[in-house]
Design a protein around this motif. Structure first.
Motif, short mmCIF file in Angstrom:
data_model
loop_
_atom_site.label_atom_id
_atom_site.label_comp_id
_atom_site.label_asym_id
_atom_site.label_seq_id
_atom_site.Cartn_x
_atom_site.Cartn_y
_atom_site.Cartn_z
N LEU A 135 0.82 -1.21 0.00
CA LEU A 135 0.00 0.00 0.00
C LEU A 135 0.85 1.26 0.00
N GLN A 136 2.15 1.10 0.29
CA GLN A 136 3.12 2.19 0.20
C GLN A 136 2.75 3.39 1.09
N VAL A 137 2.41 3.10 2.32
CA VAL A 137 2.17 4.14 3.33
C VAL A 137 2.96 3.77 4.58
N PRO A 138 3.25 4.73 5.46
CA PRO A 138 3.95 4.41 6.71
C PRO A 138 3.17 3.40 7.54
N ILE A 139 3.90 2.49 8.19
CA ILE A 139 3.29 1.46 9.03
C ILE A 139 3.96 1.49 10.40
N VAL A 140 3.15 1.46 11.44
CA VAL A 140 3.66 1.32 12.80
C VAL A 140 2.99 0.11 13.43
N PHE A 141 3.79 -0.78 13.99
CA PHE A 141 3.27 -1.96 14.65
C PHE A 141 3.26 -1.73 16.17
N VAL A 142 2.22 -2.25 16.82
CA VAL A 142 2.11 -2.13 18.27
C VAL A 142 2.11 -3.53 18.87
N ASP A 143 2.97 -3.74 19.87
CA ASP A 143 3.15 -5.03 20.53
C ASP A 143 3.72 -6.08 19.58
N PHE A 144 4.52 -5.63 18.66
CA PHE A 144 5.18 -6.54 17.71
C PHE A 144 6.47 -5.87 17.27
N ASP A 145 7.60 -6.53 17.52
CA ASP A 145 8.89 -5.98 17.15
C ASP A 145 9.09 -6.15 15.65
N ALA A 146 8.89 -5.08 14.90
CA ALA A 146 8.94 -5.13 13.44
C ALA A 146 10.23 -4.55 12.88
N LEU A 147 11.22 -4.30 13.72
CA LEU A 147 12.47 -3.73 13.22
C LEU A 147 13.11 -4.60 12.14
N ARG A 148 13.03 -5.93 12.32
CA ARG A 148 13.66 -6.81 11.33
C ARG A 148 12.99 -6.71 9.96
N TYR A 149 11.77 -6.18 9.94
CA TYR A 149 11.08 -5.97 8.67
C TYR A 149 11.27 -4.54 8.17
N GLY A 150 11.98 -3.71 8.95
CA GLY A 150 12.24 -2.34 8.54
C GLY A 150 11.12 -1.37 8.84
N HIS A 151 10.31 -1.67 9.89
CA HIS A 151 9.18 -0.80 10.21
C HIS A 151 9.24 -0.30 11.65
N CYS A 153 7.89 0.55 15.37
CA CYS A 153 7.05 -0.25 16.26
C CYS A 153 7.09 0.32 17.68
N VAL A 154 6.03 0.01 18.43
CA VAL A 154 5.92 0.40 19.83
C VAL A 154 5.70 -0.88 20.64
N VAL A 155 6.55 -1.11 21.61
CA VAL A 155 6.44 -2.31 22.44
C VAL A 155 6.60 -1.93 23.90
N SER A 156 6.24 -2.83 24.78
CA SER A 156 6.50 -2.64 26.20
C SER A 156 7.80 -3.36 26.56
N ASP A 157 8.37 -3.00 27.68
CA ASP A 157 9.64 -3.58 28.11
C ASP A 157 9.40 -4.94 28.77
N MET A 158 9.12 -5.94 27.94
CA MET A 158 8.83 -7.27 28.49
C MET A 158 10.04 -7.87 29.19
N ARG A 159 11.21 -7.70 28.61
CA ARG A 159 12.40 -8.26 29.23
C ARG A 159 12.64 -7.65 30.61
N GLY A 160 12.57 -6.33 30.68
CA GLY A 160 12.75 -5.67 31.97
C GLY A 160 11.67 -6.03 32.97
N SER A 161 10.45 -6.26 32.47
CA SER A 161 9.34 -6.65 33.34
C SER A 161 9.61 -7.97 34.03
N THR A 321 10.25 1.69 23.11
CA THR A 321 9.96 0.75 24.19
C THR A 321 9.48 1.52 25.41
N LEU A 322 8.26 1.24 25.85
CA LEU A 322 7.72 1.92 27.01
C LEU A 322 7.97 1.09 28.27
#
Length: 333
Positions: A135-151, A153-161, A321-322
């Motif tokens: 669709l060629q528009v900006p994409i933001v993923f929530v609760d999904f680490d999409a960095l490896r796809y080049g997008h 994303c917003v995630v929570s600090d699960m590891r720190g939790s 990361t929140l």
């Protein structure tokens, strides 16, 4: 043109309540159901005055794509507040939102048109991501680490939790620690298995401290019934070797575990200490009240909306990361 009184009449609240909700008065205490009803009514009546002067130069249109069906979403205590957070921020910034649920996975993306961005909530497969990219528009993923796809994303600090929970248990001399882990078997299109990063961090942390016992880990889905079954299985299988502390992957699992412990005449937290994840409303109303990791789901949604609306011209994807907070109540020492 619709007025505040028109909205108040249809939403069955006072005009003052409508005004304060639409202006995001932080001192206003109102339930999510009422707040959502006011926004829906304002949208239905095409009330737009509250959108003006909010800092958005133009009204944008985005799609919010969810990996749950419309029927499933209201019963989910994690993803539902994320969507509400997006919509609250969207109203404030004058952004139109098109909601797309996963009721028909095969044509999930066929209804998208005239968009300036996509916010995708949940877990998506590589095939689904590729369709969004087309669709060629900006994409933001929530609760999904999409960095490896080049997008973005917003995630929570699960590891720190997880580290916070385990450090707390060890600090209270609870060295036999178990986990009631949730399993999300596939992405929305049933093409990929989803691995819970909390379980991976649980294993890694305790392994580093030479305290990992695989027999103390139980898996099931994210429901109260699964929590009851997992804890019942642990009690039966482990007997006197039952862990003195458990980390539950969400509040529903923990509530089911509390029921199993009660039926086995095991006291919480004296015999078994429990800390869960999410800190939803049921954590405060369980018996005993649950200690839980508070995840700022509404803020995750709002941050995703900001990333779409005010997206700078950058080449590299960003992951926001929140932080989380450990809320202690009666289920832990």
């Amino acid at each position: 043109m619709s007025t505040l009184r028109d909205i108040a009449k249809e939403a069955h609240v006072s005009p003052a309540t409508v005004s304060r909700v639409l202006n995001y008065d932080s001192t206003m205490s109102v339930g999510d159901a009422t707040r959502n009803r006011i926004f829906r009514t304002a949208e239905k009546l095409n009330y737009t005055k509250h959108r003006q002067g909010r800092g958005a130069k133009t009204v944008k249109k985005i799609a919010v794509i969810q990996w749950y069906t419309e029927q499933e979403e209201p019963n989910d205590l994690y993803y539902y507040p994320i969507r509400l957070g997006i919509e609250k921020a969207a109203w404030q910034l004058g952004v139109d939102v098109q909601r797309i649920f996963n009721d028909h996975p095969k044509d999930l993306f066929d209804r998208l048109n005239g968009l300036e961005g996509i916010i995708a909530i949940g877990k998506f497969s590589a095939d689904q991501i590729q369709k969004m990219e087309s669709l060629q528009v900006p994409i933001v993923f929530v609760d999904f680490d999409a960095l490896r796809y080049g997008h973005d994303c917003v995630v929570s600090d699960m590891r720190g939790s997880v580290d916070k929970v385990l450090e707390y248990f060890l600090g209270h001399h609870r060295n036999r620690i178990g986990m009631l882990a949730g399993v999300e078997e596939t992405t929305g299109d049933q093409h990929q298995v989803v691995v819970d990063p909390r379980l991976a961090e649980f294993r890694a942390y305790l392994d580093d401290h030479q305290l990992l016992n695989p027999d103390y880990i139980f898996t099931g889905d994210f429901t109260q019934d699964a929590g009851f079954q997992m804890m019942s299985q642990a009690i039966k299988r482990l007997g006197a070797d039952l862990p003195t502390a458990f980390f539950a992957a969400n509040d529903r699992i923990a509530v089911g575990a509390l029921k199993a412990l009660n039926l086995a005449h095991l006291k919480v937290p004296e015999d078994v200490s429990i800390i869960s994840y999410n800190d939803s409303a049921i954590a405060q109303y369980s018996n005993p009240q649950l200690s839980s990791v508070k995840v700022y789901t509404s803020e995750m949604g709002a941050e995703a909306l900001q990333m779409i609306v005010h997206r700078p011209p950058h080449e590299l994807a960003r992951k926001v990361t929140l932080a989380t907070s450990l809320v202690l109540r009666d289920s832990s020492d």
